[in-house]
Design a protein around this motif. Structure first.
Motif, PDB file in Angstrom:
ATOM      1  N   SER A 140       0.801  -1.226   0.000  1.00  0.00           N
ATOM      2  CA  SER A 140       0.000   0.000   0.000  1.00  0.00           C
ATOM      3  C   SER A 140       0.833   1.275   0.000  1.00  0.00           C
ATOM      4  O   SER A 140       0.460   2.272  -0.609  1.00  0.00           O
ATOM      5  N   PHE A 141       1.977   1.268   0.704  1.00  0.00           N
ATOM      6  CA  PHE A 141       2.774   2.478   0.874  1.00  0.00           C
ATOM      7  C   PHE A 141       4.246   2.176   0.616  1.00  0.00           C
ATOM      8  O   PHE A 141       4.753   1.136   1.017  1.00  0.00           O
ATOM      9  N   LYS A 142       4.941   3.110  -0.045  1.00  0.00           N
ATOM     10  CA  LYS A 142       6.366   2.948  -0.298  1.00  0.00           C
ATOM     11  C   LYS A 142       7.152   3.374   0.948  1.00  0.00           C
ATOM     12  O   LYS A 142       6.707   4.204   1.727  1.00  0.00           O
ATOM     13  N   HIS A 143       8.346   2.795   1.100  1.00  0.00           N
ATOM     14  CA  HIS A 143       9.213   3.153   2.230  1.00  0.00           C
ATOM     15  C   HIS A 143      10.677   2.942   1.880  1.00  0.00           C
ATOM     16  O   HIS A 143      11.007   2.214   0.947  1.00  0.00           O
ATOM     17  N   THR A 144      11.522   3.564   2.668  1.00  0.00           N
ATOM     18  CA  THR A 144      12.951   3.246   2.743  1.00  0.00           C
ATOM     19  C   THR A 144      13.227   3.020   4.211  1.00  0.00           C
ATOM     20  O   THR A 144      12.920   3.863   5.045  1.00  0.00           O
ATOM     21  N   THR A 145      13.798   1.866   4.534  1.00  0.00           N
ATOM     22  CA  THR A 145      14.097   1.522   5.927  1.00  0.00           C
ATOM     23  C   THR A 145      15.606   1.396   6.056  1.00  0.00           C
ATOM     24  O   THR A 145      16.221   0.604   5.336  1.00  0.00           O
ATOM     25  N   ARG A 146      16.183   2.169   6.948  1.00  0.00           N
ATOM     26  CA  ARG A 146      17.631   2.147   7.093  1.00  0.00           C
ATOM     27  C   ARG A 146      18.036   1.609   8.458  1.00  0.00           C
ATOM     28  O   ARG A 146      17.265   1.664   9.405  1.00  0.00           O
ATOM     29  N   TYR A 147      19.275   1.086   8.512  1.00  0.00           N
ATOM     30  CA  TYR A 147      19.830   0.571   9.760  1.00  0.00           C
ATOM     31  C   TYR A 147      20.190   1.712  10.684  1.00  0.00           C
ATOM     32  O   TYR A 147      20.747   2.704  10.262  1.00  0.00           O
ATOM     33  N   GLU A 148      19.945   1.539  11.959  1.00  0.00           N
ATOM     34  CA  GLU A 148      20.376   2.477  12.970  1.00  0.00           C
ATOM     35  C   GLU A 148      21.511   1.908  13.795  1.00  0.00           C
ATOM     36  O   GLU A 148      22.073   2.585  14.607  1.00  0.00           O
TER      37      GLU A 148
END
Length: 149
Positions: A140-148
């Motif tokens: 449904s929604f686009k994302h970018t998930t990055r490491y912390e």
């Protein structure tokens, strides 16, 4: 070799200590380097990392627990701690490798969806680009998930 030199050499040997991989003192070098299954340190069954999912103005704080002895890493738990209605959300499963998949159920209050699925593909610098959705949907929604971590 003089008697004094022999004495010094003998004293140096007497002072040498041998330690095995667990940190216990042993008598010989062979004992220190002998590896038995009982002496082997246990493998970590679970470790954790922090992720941050970005979708425009929305940012989810995510704490993931996973098994580092598997690949792709099997997700064993965690929480979505912020940025989403009804936070916190309990992460119930998934995997992290060349692709990411996180499944979570709402454990907080609110009239939000009951579940979320986050999917994505690895990219450099270390992050995942993909989609997420609610109540069974994952696109449904686009994302970018990055490491912390």
């Amino acid at each position: 070799m003089t008697q004094a030199a022999q004495k010094k050499k003998g004293e140096a040997r007497a002072e040498h200590r041998f330690i095995n991989p667990r940190g216990a003192e042993v008598k010989t070098r062979d004992e220190a380097f002998a590896s038995t299954h009982a002496d082997a340190a246990p493998q970590a069954l679970e470790t954790q990392c922090k992720l941050e999912l970005h979708n425009g103005a929305v940012t989810f704080g995510i704490e993931v627990k996973y098994d580092p002895n598997t690949y792709p890493h099997v997700v064993t738990g965690g929480k979505i701690t912020s940025g989403i209605c009804g936070a916190p959300w309990d992460i119930t499963g998934g995997s992290i490798g060349e692709q990411i998949r996180l499944d979570a159920k709402r454990s907080g209050q609110g009239s939000c969806a009951n579940s979320i699925t986050i999917v994505g593909e690895y990219q450099n610098p270390p992050a995942y680009r993909g989609t997420y959705g609610f109540n069974g949907a994952s696109s449904s929604f686009k994302h970018t998930t990055r490491y912390e971590c």
